[in-house]
Design a protein around this motif. Structure first.
Motif, PDB file in Angstrom:
ATOM      1  N   GLN A 214      -9.132   5.353   1.010  1.00  0.00           N
ATOM      2  CA  GLN A 214      -7.745   4.857   0.236  1.00  0.00           C
ATOM      3  C   GLN A 214      -7.178   3.351   1.061  1.00  0.00           C
TER       4      GLN A 214
ATOM      5  N   SER B 242      -4.368  12.543   8.362  1.00  0.00           N
ATOM      6  CA  SER B 242      -2.860  11.922   8.770  1.00  0.00           C
ATOM      7  C   SER B 242      -3.108  10.858   9.691  1.00  0.00           C
TER       8      SER B 242
ATOM      9  N   TRP C  22       0.763  -1.198  -0.017  1.00  0.00           N
ATOM     10  CA  TRP C  22       0.003   0.056  -0.051  1.00  0.00           C
ATOM     11  C   TRP C  22       1.000   1.245  -0.171  1.00  0.00           C
TER      12      TRP C  22
ATOM     13  N   ARG D 146     -10.987   3.198  10.059  1.00  0.00           N
ATOM     14  CA  ARG D 146     -12.019   4.435  10.252  1.00  0.00           C
ATOM     15  C   ARG D 146     -12.707   4.589   8.926  1.00  0.00           C
TER      16      ARG D 146
ATOM     17  N   GLY E 218      -1.838   9.586  -6.127  1.00  0.00           N
ATOM     18  CA  GLY E 218      -2.734  10.852  -6.118  1.00  0.00           C
ATOM     19  C   GLY E 218      -3.513  10.976  -4.962  1.00  0.00           C
ATOM     20  N   ASP E 219      -3.878   9.905  -4.192  1.00  0.00           N
ATOM     21  CA  ASP E 219      -4.665  10.229  -2.968  1.00  0.00           C
ATOM     22  C   ASP E 219      -4.210   9.552  -1.825  1.00  0.00           C
ATOM     23  N   ALA E 220      -2.805   9.190  -1.508  1.00  0.00           N
ATOM     24  CA  ALA E 220      -2.238   8.719  -0.175  1.00  0.00           C
ATOM     25  C   ALA E 220      -0.998   8.678  -0.404  1.00  0.00           C
ATOM     26  N   VAL E 221      -0.404   9.051   0.655  1.00  0.00           N
ATOM     27  CA  VAL E 221       1.268   9.253   0.897  1.00  0.00           C
ATOM     28  C   VAL E 221       1.435   8.430   2.001  1.00  0.00           C
ATOM     29  N   LEU E 222       2.569   7.228   1.917  1.00  0.00           N
ATOM     30  CA  LEU E 222       3.101   6.692   2.972  1.00  0.00           C
ATOM     31  C   LEU E 222       4.604   7.002   3.077  1.00  0.00           C
TER      32      LEU E 222
ATOM     33  N   LEU F  14      -6.262  13.451   0.049  1.00  0.00           N
ATOM     34  CA  LEU F  14      -4.960  12.885   0.142  1.00  0.00           C
ATOM     35  C   LEU F  14      -4.695  12.691   1.664  1.00  0.00           C
ATOM     36  N   GLN F  15      -4.559  11.135   1.743  1.00  0.00           N
ATOM     37  CA  GLN F  15      -4.515  10.641   3.103  1.00  0.00           C
ATOM     38  C   GLN F  15      -2.826  10.560   3.422  1.00  0.00           C
ATOM     39  N   VAL F  16      -2.321  10.977   4.652  1.00  0.00           N
ATOM     40  CA  VAL F  16      -0.820  10.699   4.755  1.00  0.00           C
ATOM     41  C   VAL F  16      -0.785   9.743   6.181  1.00  0.00           C
TER      42      VAL F  16
END
Lengths: 510, 510
Positions: free
Chosen positions: A394, B333, A50, A390, A366-370, B350-352
């Motif tokens: 995403q 986040s 992910w 939750r 484009g929609d999530a940052v790990l 955008l999820q972090v």
């Protein structure tokens, strides 16, 4: 500052051609006894990769390390004179992705079996064996996960060749990778037999070793009798069915029932859900392999990786192209004074910048940052679980939604309006439908659409638009030879995907 | 896992009302001598807070820590019975943002002076002094950067009160912040005079101290005679002009010439570029303050911060709401086993996710992600320089483009098509224009548009569309009382912003 371009953007799929109906069946009956039938297992969800891999579009279908997806690379690796047409096992959600991706690399599957629900690898392998045994019980099967990286396909093919004789003699052949580091993320194999045997000779397996701790891994690496367990197996259908009869007999009846009641659907074979649902979720390793006494190991000394996490992706990238200070960054990423980092942007409009980072992975879509410590790669699944708990989309789904006819994605969701980009494959059609709460404006920006609104058929081509009023019964088709792209602007008080009444659907969804 | 919701999404602007033309001039002449005129300097670019702050929309206009932008918060803090209408100095690109944001908090500026080019604070302060001195040379001016955080406006106002008497007596009053840590990121002030003076009494300034190293900062913190330099100054116009005459006389003629040739434009006063361009880029500190002998310091013991970097944002957030393990994460986040991190997503889609991070800042917008060691906050400007050198848009510009009439953003850019969302303020109008290479489909999704195409005027309301053929002379207006939102789908071989022929423009851009 270092910039290597060793990772590639995700999710591109090689151009798709729909496979002709009936092609599968023809291929399947053609001379399977002469060759090894690859069994491509591609039902996994790959949460450790992910946000690029998600349940709705798992890692095996993403282009993680090259132009092809891992699934395509696996299918290509197991194609050629040595192999028969592959048998694919996948979930219903992925069936069109499977056929698109195989078509994209010019491979026609022997059959695509659709698992009604994920039940791990034991039921899938048995279903494949029973399905093939109906035509030839002595067919040679090679079970391979579709998320491995094996750069030298010919070297792997020669290893398969070495396994043929023991497999014909009724052995289950597993492939052991020559270990190059004390890896704690893999299971290991302990070899039995004489220590003086030639390294190319298949050796009897003494035991499977579960993922070890660091000390045990160091000891096994030093010992020389231990190999990594790649989870790749070669055997005849007869051998595997007999192994199930002896070690996991409860699987036989439900899997057989599910196959017998299977329903052909657009070239797929849908296993019957009733019996299938009663099966336990169990891996082939637990159900059969760890109990069977007839296992042989073929050594494979060439490069292999299972891309089990972003740390593996980072390591693989450096094998392809040595990275200065361990920085693996793609063309959309910038590293300033970083060491041992993976910086990756899978969205062409998203720039990633790292400053002063050590042992860190940054993966952005484009929609999530790990962003994670490199040593915590295995904990990414924890994050997915947390997001899912939750109710965050995403966790499991992308903005881009794959459908039998193509795909769509939401460009903007406003109050009482939504804008989507919709791509329809050549020859494909959406269902005949209507909406209770919204009207739609369609503007074709590429290709030609045939649009039906309340019985009236119109050809709408590039730079033309059409209006679908609230309540109108409508359908969109692509009668052309190139993909049709249109922009849909919806307006209404409720814009959920479930505001749809289907009247007719070629994909049997109505 | 910890989730505090202490940072807010960026870039929202409080609802805007256009200021009536002429209002500025009326206000300006009303009783300025009785009160302190705030001089709001808002021309800076704030690259250390990239990617939320960019040259095209710098940090002072972004809602970094609350509902209001820093500029709005500054204007509000310096409003009320103590103050006159503010004089704003800004760049041409920001003039509409300034008026929108002031209108959003109900403040009518005394005047908005537009600097033809950024020349740092010395020319700006002199221009303000000369402009106000024309009406009253003894007007009391308070110069304040518009990117400070001062939660207790009334406490600050009392500090201003204490500076009035020395300022009337011809002193330049600067404000010294009671230091709470050995900060190396600020300049410091060394107080002169008797050590036994009451802390509320203005003290003479002995010297300015440049940003110190850690040891010097520790020593100053322990000493007690040192304060942080907030860069806030109180003086009369006459005092400042005399200071320039003595210490930086070369500034006088060009700034005066630029003011005299200034051109009123829609309520703004555009300084004349010819003389202005010849001015050196110099701060008021270097040009005047460090040379002047008539400085007094008023102590300010309440909370103050200059939000000079993401580490300051992280620190401020914890003052608002203590963070478990130092985790400051917004609602989009998720922190898993992190310590001392800032996780921030300014894009609602955008999820972090951070896993196992220490001393790390992650700031994500829809088109850029910054990940940096917390101690490298000052190096963010380096990243901006690196991106700019590679011609990457994100270095300086947002996808959202602010215009006098509203704003637009590109939703998707395809081959031969582009989709934009356009928002037009009530009463605003785009220029009368045509395009050589593209046609446009407009779908109104909120409000009502008055559209002119080749002389024909149409009212287009929610859920209606209109087509603008290639070459047609057209205009879009919002005749209504609420913002008008439309989706524009452009098709054509060339879709650049420069394919525009303007025939008429109320904003003087044709």
């Amino acid at each position: 500052m270092s910039r290597g371009c060793t990772c590639r953007p995700g999710l591109p799929i090689a151009p798709a051609r729909p496979i002709p109906e009936g092609a599968a069946t023809q291929q399947e009956s053609a001379g399977l006894t002469q060759s090894v039938v690859p069994i491509l297992l591609s039902g996994g969800s790959g949460t450790r990769l992910w946000p690029v891999s998600r349940r709705s579009f798992p890692k095996q279908f993403a282009a993680l390390t090259g132009d092809h997806s891992l699934f395509q690379a696996s299918a290509l690796r197991l194609s050629g004179p040595r192999y028969g047409a592959p048998l694919v096992l996948t979930g219903a959600d992925f069936r069109f992705i499977v056929t698109e991706q195989l078509a994209g690399v010019g491979i026609v599957p022997g059959a695509v079996l659709i698992e009604p629900a994920p039940r791990n690898t034991a039921p899938a392998v048995l279903a494949a064996a029973l399905h093939l045994a109906a035509a030839d019980p002595d067919v040679m099967m090679l079970v391979a996960p579709s998320d491995h990286v094996v750069p030298d396909a010919e070297a792997f093919g020669r290893a398969v060749d070495r396994g043929i004789a023991p497999a014909r003699a009724g052995r289950i052949v597993t492939f052991g990778i020559h270990p190059t580091r004390p890896e704690t993320g893999y299971g290991w194999l302990e070899l039995g037999g004489e220590s003086g045997a030639a390294p190319d000779d298949p050796a009897p397996l003494r035991r499977f070793v579960e993922k070890p701790d660091a000390a045990a891994a160091e000891a096994m690496l030093a010992d020389g009798r231990f190999l990594w367990n790649a989870g790749i197996f070669l055997f005849t259908a007869r051998t595997m069915i007999e192994a199930f009869e002896r070690h996991a007999p409860d699987f036989i009846a439900p899997v057989r029932a599910s196959l017998q009641a299977a329903r052909p659907d657009l070239g797929f074979l849908r296993l019957d859900p009733e019996a299938w649902d009663s099966l336990p979720d169990l891996s082939i390793d637990y159900a059969v392999m760890e109990k069977a006494g007839n296992l042989s190991v073929v050594r494979f000394a060439d490069h292999w990786s299972d891309l089990g996490g972003w740390d593996a992706i980072w390591r693989e990238a450096q094998l392809d192209a040595p990275a200065w200070r361990g920085v693996v960054a793609d063309a959309r990423s910038t590293a300033i004074d970083c060491d041992d980092v993976l910086l990756r942007s899978d969205d062409e409009n998203l720039q990633v910048v790292g400053i002063g980072l050590r042992d860190t992975m940054v993966v952005a879509t484009g929609d999530a940052v790990l962003v994670a410590d490199m040593n915590r790669a295995q904990d990414v699944r924890q994050a997915v679980t947390a997001l899912k708990a939750r109710g965050i989309r995403q966790a499991e789904r992308f903005l881009r939604d794959h459908r039998p006819w193509g795909w769509f994605e939401t460009l903007v969701m406003g109050e009482r309006f939504q804008v989507k980009r919709i791509t329809v494959h050549p020859g494909a059609a959406l269902s005949l439908q209507s909406h209770v709460h919204r009207s739609e404006h369609w503007i074709v920006v590429s290709g030609t659409a045939r649009v039906t609104v309340d019985g009236k058929v119109t050809l709408v081509t590039e730079n033309q638009s059409i209006y679908v009023p609230l309540g109108a019964v409508h359908r969109m088709e692509n009668p052309g030879k190139v993909p049709m792209v249109l922009i849909e602007v919806q307006t209404g008080v409720y814009l959920g995907e479930d505001d749809i009444v289907r009247y007719e659907d070629v994909y049997a969804r109505s």
